[in-house]
Scaffold this motif. Sequence first.
Motif, PDB file in Angstrom:
ATOM      1  N   LEU A 121       0.815  -1.215   0.000  1.00 41.13           N
ATOM      2  CA  LEU A 121       0.000   0.000   0.000  1.00 41.13           C
ATOM      3  C   LEU A 121       0.851   1.268   0.000  1.00 41.13           C
ATOM      4  O   LEU A 121       0.511   2.246  -0.662  1.00 41.13           O
ATOM      5  N   SER A 122       1.936   1.268   0.730  1.00 44.21           N
ATOM      6  CA  SER A 122       2.746   2.481   0.860  1.00 44.21           C
ATOM      7  C   SER A 122       3.451   2.881  -0.432  1.00 44.21           C
ATOM      8  O   SER A 122       3.771   4.055  -0.625  1.00 44.21           O
ATOM      9  N   THR A 123       3.662   1.926  -1.346  1.00 39.75           N
ATOM     10  CA  THR A 123       4.351   2.249  -2.604  1.00 39.75           C
ATOM     11  C   THR A 123       3.503   1.998  -3.841  1.00 39.75           C
ATOM     12  O   THR A 123       3.798   2.530  -4.904  1.00 39.75           O
ATOM     13  N   GLY A 124       2.479   1.157  -3.709  1.00 36.65           N
ATOM     14  CA  GLY A 124       1.666   0.779  -4.859  1.00 36.65           C
ATOM     15  C   GLY A 124       2.329  -0.252  -5.751  1.00 36.65           C
ATOM     16  O   GLY A 124       1.792  -0.621  -6.794  1.00 36.65           O
ATOM     17  N   LYS A 125       3.476  -0.758  -5.338  1.00 37.20           N
ATOM     18  CA  LYS A 125       4.222  -1.719  -6.147  1.00 37.20           C
ATOM     19  C   LYS A 125       3.871  -3.150  -5.752  1.00 37.20           C
ATOM     20  O   LYS A 125       3.543  -3.423  -4.595  1.00 37.20           O
ATOM     21  N   PRO A 126       3.970  -4.075  -6.723  1.00 33.65           N
ATOM     22  CA  PRO A 126       3.731  -5.483  -6.387  1.00 33.65           C
ATOM     23  C   PRO A 126       4.667  -5.941  -5.276  1.00 33.65           C
ATOM     24  O   PRO A 126       5.838  -5.567  -5.236  1.00 33.65           O
ATOM     25  N   LYS A 127       4.109  -6.726  -4.364  1.00 35.21           N
ATOM     26  CA  LYS A 127       4.880  -7.215  -3.219  1.00 35.21           C
ATOM     27  C   LYS A 127       4.321  -8.575  -2.827  1.00 35.21           C
ATOM     28  O   LYS A 127       3.111  -8.788  -2.859  1.00 35.21           O
ATOM     29  N   ARG A 128       5.160  -9.465  -2.433  1.00 36.14           N
ATOM     30  CA  ARG A 128       4.769 -10.816  -2.051  1.00 36.14           C
ATOM     31  C   ARG A 128       3.681 -10.800  -0.969  1.00 36.14           C
ATOM     32  O   ARG A 128       3.685  -9.963  -0.081  1.00 36.14           O
ATOM     33  N   MET A 129       2.754 -11.763  -1.062  1.00 38.73           N
ATOM     34  CA  MET A 129       1.688 -11.881  -0.071  1.00 38.73           C
ATOM     35  C   MET A 129       2.269 -12.208   1.301  1.00 38.73           C
ATOM     36  O   MET A 129       3.134 -13.069   1.413  1.00 38.73           O
ATOM     37  N   PRO A 130       1.778 -11.529   2.338  1.00 34.90           N
ATOM     38  CA  PRO A 130       2.215 -11.874   3.690  1.00 34.90           C
ATOM     39  C   PRO A 130       1.571 -13.187   4.142  1.00 34.90           C
ATOM     40  O   PRO A 130       0.597 -13.662   3.544  1.00 34.90           O
ATOM     41  N   GLN A 131       2.087 -13.739   5.207  1.00 35.24           N
ATOM     42  CA  GLN A 131       1.582 -15.009   5.740  1.00 35.24           C
ATOM     43  C   GLN A 131       0.075 -14.946   6.023  1.00 35.24           C
ATOM     44  O   GLN A 131      -0.653 -15.910   5.789  1.00 35.24           O
ATOM     45  N   GLU A 132      -0.408 -13.811   6.513  1.00 32.29           N
ATOM     46  CA  GLU A 132      -1.834 -13.662   6.819  1.00 32.29           C
ATOM     47  C   GLU A 132      -2.696 -13.844   5.568  1.00 32.29           C
ATOM     48  O   GLU A 132      -3.798 -14.380   5.642  1.00 32.29           O
ATOM     49  N   PHE A 133      -2.219 -13.394   4.411  1.00 33.32           N
ATOM     50  CA  PHE A 133      -2.950 -13.594   3.162  1.00 33.32           C
ATOM     51  C   PHE A 133      -2.929 -15.075   2.775  1.00 33.32           C
ATOM     52  O   PHE A 133      -3.936 -15.622   2.328  1.00 33.32           O
ATOM     53  N   LEU A 134      -1.769 -15.696   2.929  1.00 34.35           N
ATOM     54  CA  LEU A 134      -1.651 -17.117   2.596  1.00 34.35           C
ATOM     55  C   LEU A 134      -2.622 -17.945   3.437  1.00 34.35           C
ATOM     56  O   LEU A 134      -3.274 -18.852   2.922  1.00 34.35           O
ATOM     57  N   GLU A 135      -2.738 -17.601   4.708  1.00 39.36           N
ATOM     58  CA  GLU A 135      -3.640 -18.330   5.602  1.00 39.36           C
ATOM     59  C   GLU A 135      -5.105 -18.021   5.291  1.00 39.36           C
ATOM     60  O   GLU A 135      -5.925 -18.925   5.167  1.00 39.36           O
ATOM     61  N   GLY A 136      -5.460 -16.740   5.156  1.00 40.17           N
ATOM     62  CA  GLY A 136      -6.854 -16.354   4.923  1.00 40.17           C
ATOM     63  C   GLY A 136      -7.381 -16.794   3.577  1.00 40.17           C
ATOM     64  O   GLY A 136      -8.409 -17.465   3.484  1.00 40.17           O
ATOM     65  N   TYR A 137      -6.686 -16.421   2.516  1.00 39.47           N
ATOM     66  CA  TYR A 137      -7.140 -16.783   1.181  1.00 39.47           C
ATOM     67  C   TYR A 137      -6.955 -18.274   0.931  1.00 39.47           C
ATOM     68  O   TYR A 137      -7.736 -18.896   0.201  1.00 39.47           O
ATOM     69  N   GLY A 138      -5.961 -18.861   1.553  1.00 39.65           N
ATOM     70  CA  GLY A 138      -5.765 -20.310   1.452  1.00 39.65           C
ATOM     71  C   GLY A 138      -6.938 -21.075   2.045  1.00 39.65           C
ATOM     72  O   GLY A 138      -7.339 -22.118   1.555  1.00 39.65           O
ATOM     73  N   GLN A 139      -7.516 -20.521   3.130  1.00 44.47           N
ATOM     74  CA  GLN A 139      -8.696 -21.129   3.754  1.00 44.47           C
ATOM     75  C   GLN A 139      -9.847 -21.212   2.752  1.00 44.47           C
ATOM     76  O   GLN A 139     -10.546 -22.205   2.683  1.00 44.47           O
ATOM     77  N   ALA A 140     -10.011 -20.166   1.943  1.00 39.70           N
ATOM     78  CA  ALA A 140     -11.089 -20.148   0.944  1.00 39.70           C
ATOM     79  C   ALA A 140     -10.869 -21.219  -0.113  1.00 39.70           C
ATOM     80  O   ALA A 140     -11.825 -21.852  -0.559  1.00 39.70           O
ATOM     81  N   LEU A 141      -9.641 -21.449  -0.504  1.00 44.08           N
ATOM     82  CA  LEU A 141      -9.347 -22.507  -1.471  1.00 44.08           C
ATOM     83  C   LEU A 141      -9.638 -23.879  -0.877  1.00 44.08           C
ATOM     84  O   LEU A 141     -10.160 -24.751  -1.569  1.00 44.08           O
ATOM     85  N   LEU A 142      -9.317 -24.060   0.385  1.00 45.61           N
ATOM     86  CA  LEU A 142      -9.613 -25.344   1.033  1.00 45.61           C
ATOM     87  C   LEU A 142     -11.113 -25.591   1.093  1.00 45.61           C
ATOM     88  O   LEU A 142     -11.582 -26.689   0.869  1.00 45.61           O
ATOM     89  N   GLU A 143     -11.901 -24.524   1.382  1.00 49.39           N
ATOM     90  CA  GLU A 143     -13.359 -24.647   1.439  1.00 49.39           C
ATOM     91  C   GLU A 143     -13.906 -25.030   0.069  1.00 49.39           C
ATOM     92  O   GLU A 143     -14.819 -25.826  -0.044  1.00 49.39           O
ATOM     93  N   LYS A 144     -13.346 -24.448  -0.997  1.00 52.80           N
ATOM     94  CA  LYS A 144     -13.788 -24.730  -2.364  1.00 52.80           C
ATOM     95  C   LYS A 144     -13.554 -26.196  -2.712  1.00 52.80           C
ATOM     96  O   LYS A 144     -14.359 -26.828  -3.391  1.00 52.80           O
ATOM     97  N   GLN A 145     -12.451 -26.747  -2.226  1.00 54.75           N
ATOM     98  CA  GLN A 145     -12.089 -28.111  -2.552  1.00 54.75           C
ATOM     99  C   GLN A 145     -12.828 -29.138  -1.696  1.00 54.75           C
ATOM    100  O   GLN A 145     -12.821 -30.310  -1.997  1.00 54.75           O
ATOM    101  N   ALA A 146     -13.471 -28.674  -0.617  1.00 52.96           N
ATOM    102  CA  ALA A 146     -14.156 -29.588   0.309  1.00 52.96           C
ATOM    103  C   ALA A 146     -15.392 -30.216  -0.323  1.00 52.96           C
ATOM    104  O   ALA A 146     -15.937 -29.767  -1.259  1.00 52.96           O
TER     105      ALA A 146
END
Length: 146
Positions: A121-146
Motif C-alpha cells: 500500500l505504501s508504494t503501490g508496487k507489487p509485493k509478495r503476499m504476507p503469511q496472513e494472506f496465505l492463511e486467509g485466502y488459502g482457507q477459501a481454497l480449502l473450502e472450495k475443494q471440500a
Amino acid sequence: MSWDLATPFVIDLRVGAEDIDGLGHANNAVYVTWLERCAWRHSQRLGLDLAEYRRLDRAMAVVRHEIDYLASAYEDDELQLATWIIDWDQRLKMTRHFQLVRPRDGITLLRARTTFVCIELSTGKPKRMPQEFLEGYGQALLEKQA
C-alpha cells in the motif's frame, strides 16, 4: 441454486432504481460494483478487512476483469452473487470467479473472472503476499475443494 462450483460465498443483492440505465436495465458498471462488494465481503469473512490490509501494508488490487453479461437485471430483481477463489500462486496473483443468479427463475445473468495482484500500500508496487494472506485466502481454497 445451481452454482458453477461447490461451496460458494454468496451475497444477496436487490436492483434499485439508481442501478437502472437509459435502456431500462441494470447498468453494466453497476455489476462491477457488485463484484467488488462481493469480493470485499468474502475477504472480510476470511479475516482480511481494510484495517488488516493497512496493518500489513498490503492489498489485493484488481489488474483484470473478464465479464460475460448473459442476461439483464431489472429494477426490484432479487439477485445472488457468488464468488470463489479459483487460483493463486501464493506469491503475487490470485483469481476469483463470480456468478450472478436471479433465484426466481434460476437464470445466470453474469459470469466473471477477476485477477488480483498483491501490492504494498505504501508504494503501490507489487509485493509478495504476507503469511496472513496465505492463511486467509488459502482457507477459501480449502473450502472450495471440500
